[in-house]
Design an enzyme around this catalytic site. Sequence first.
Site, short mmCIF file in Angstrom:
data_model
loop_
_atom_site.label_atom_id
_atom_site.label_comp_id
_atom_site.label_asym_id
_atom_site.label_seq_id
_atom_site.Cartn_x
_atom_site.Cartn_y
_atom_site.Cartn_z
N TYR A 57 10.32 23.39 2.34
CA TYR A 57 10.39 22.94 3.74
C TYR A 57 9.02 23.21 3.98
O TYR A 57 8.28 22.49 5.09
CB TYR A 57 11.21 23.61 4.61
CG TYR A 57 11.41 23.07 6.11
CD1 TYR A 57 12.22 22.11 6.45
CD2 TYR A 57 10.51 23.41 7.00
CE1 TYR A 57 12.52 21.47 7.66
CE2 TYR A 57 10.68 22.80 8.42
CZ TYR A 57 11.56 21.88 8.57
OH TYR A 57 11.58 21.29 9.90
N PRO B 299 13.91 11.26 6.93
CA PRO B 299 13.35 12.29 7.91
C PRO B 299 13.81 13.69 7.71
O PRO B 299 13.38 14.43 8.55
CB PRO B 299 13.44 11.71 9.29
CG PRO B 299 14.68 10.95 9.46
CD PRO B 299 14.62 10.40 8.00
N TYR C 148 19.24 22.04 12.75
CA TYR C 148 19.70 21.15 11.72
C TYR C 148 21.27 21.19 11.87
O TYR C 148 21.70 22.56 11.32
CB TYR C 148 19.26 21.19 10.31
CG TYR C 148 17.72 20.75 10.31
CD1 TYR C 148 17.65 19.46 10.04
CD2 TYR C 148 16.49 21.67 10.58
CE1 TYR C 148 15.99 19.20 9.92
CE2 TYR C 148 15.47 21.24 10.37
CZ TYR C 148 15.00 20.01 10.14
OH TYR C 148 13.78 19.69 10.08
N HIS D 190 6.15 27.65 14.31
CA HIS D 190 7.49 28.02 14.09
C HIS D 190 7.83 28.58 12.48
O HIS D 190 7.26 28.12 11.65
CB HIS D 190 8.42 26.77 13.81
CG HIS D 190 8.76 26.16 15.05
ND1 HIS D 190 9.91 25.24 15.52
CD2 HIS D 190 7.95 26.12 16.48
CE1 HIS D 190 9.91 25.08 16.83
NE2 HIS D 190 8.73 25.42 17.47
N LYS E 22 9.06 15.41 5.93
CA LYS E 22 7.96 15.27 4.90
C LYS E 22 7.22 13.99 5.07
O LYS E 22 6.08 13.86 4.58
CB LYS E 22 8.79 15.15 3.44
CG LYS E 22 9.36 16.36 3.01
CD LYS E 22 8.28 17.54 2.57
CE LYS E 22 8.80 18.88 2.47
NZ LYS E 22 8.08 19.85 3.59
C1 PHB Z 1 11.47 15.60 15.01
O1 PHB Z 1 10.92 16.21 15.82
O2 PHB Z 1 10.93 14.17 15.25
C2 PHB Z 1 11.85 15.91 13.53
C3 PHB Z 1 11.75 17.29 13.22
C4 PHB Z 1 12.20 17.47 12.16
C5 PHB Z 1 12.84 16.56 11.16
C6 PHB Z 1 12.58 15.30 11.39
C7 PHB Z 1 12.22 14.82 12.89
O3 PHB Z 1 13.27 16.90 10.08
#
Ligand code: PHB
Length: 389
Positions: free
Chosen positions: A384, A292, A200, A72, A296
């Site tokens: 990130y 989450p 997001y 990605h 990280k």
């Molecule tokens: C996930 O795919 O579970 C996931 C991805 C990004 C995040 C948190 C969880 O920031």
Amino acid sequence: MRVQVVIVGSGPAGLLLGQLLHLSGIEAVILEHRSKDHVLGRIRAGVLEQGAVEMLERAKVASRLHAEGLIHSGFDVLFGGIRHRIDLRGLAGKNVIVYGQTEITRDLMDAREAAGARTVYETDWVSIHDFDADRPTVRYCKDGRETEIACDFIAGCDGFHGVCRRSIPASAISCFERVYPFGWLGVLSDTPPISEELIYVNHERGFALCSMRSRTRSRYYVQCTLSEQVDEWPDERFWDELRLRLDTTSAEKLVTGPSIEKSIAPLRSFVAEPMRFGRLFLAGDAAHIVPPTGAKGLNLAASDVHYLSIALAEYYASGAQQGLDTYSERALKRVWQAERFSWWMTHLLHRFPEAGAFGDKVQRAELQYLVGSNAARISLAENYVGLPY
Ligand code: PHB
Ligand code: APR
């Protein structure tokens, strides 16, 4: 029985450490409270920084990751009904790889088995002793039989609820914590992801995240209250709520289906300092938790293991103590950077019940600043993709 290192916990931190020590010719046994199937059944994160990928390469467990992981080079931030792309590659010069933690765990377990290295599953009553002196021991019970292992070092990779951190005298450890007033309700489904990249979402109804595990398996989250229960969220209700938090174009693309996993996770920031006490070294969730939002948790476990595995390899190769002596300081420096970033991203994207109208306006201004300022986007992208080790 005697080994050089006892590792408590076979999550990603313990397994990765075990594999790197094995490759350095250091003998370690892993003690795991749960069964192998239980550990493999846990659905956790899925975004890997380049640093973590390089570690898995060094551990010789990256072939499936490279074959199946999804590269990605950016993600979207959606607010006010508009998606804004954060170009990770363009802004920070790096990609991330989406590859489930469950798969990493499986790859590491397979490598450990192939190497003939020992993991004792379903251990009860693990206790650690004399780690402030020269000859630590670890005791455990398995099938009603008690065993004691003498070792040089103990690696506490036993997660947030483990026994290792709690065995350190309270006067020798400081804990820093923030508990957030909401959780994430997550759904895994065998449906194609809504988009090629993660989205997001900041929405008046609460945060949402569209993620994935593969081209045919999606992972979605919506912010929920801490009092909610999973059984209050039948699949239809979940999909309806997620759709309400998306922009029109994405909402139309959402493919729904039966959930194959559904759970609620609370959000927490936590750090224990120091991460070393005598011959006990904490790594991963045993020492710190991040919400989450910044993806990280797993990456931090990998960076701890990076410092610890190198320090132990140097010690056994030449007797050098410096890596062990500086482990805590070096690991914590990175930990706090990730704590800051995860805390910031959590504040940027969630509805905080106590924020009020002023807080909501400031949050919107911050989002607008982010998409309008190159410097702000670079900062987000750099954090990130991960800071250098
Ligand atoms: C996930 O795919 O579970 C996931 C991805 C990004 C995040 C948190 C969880 O920031
Ligand atoms: N004795 C033996 N094993 C234990 C004990 C104990 N007393 N307590 C806990 N464990 C085991 C747990 O069953 C678990 O398998 O330790 C392991 C800890 O694994 P994780 O919780 O996955 O922690 P860690 O390896 O540090 O992984 C960090 O992965 O799971 C994510 O959210 C986590 O992303 C973070 C990263």
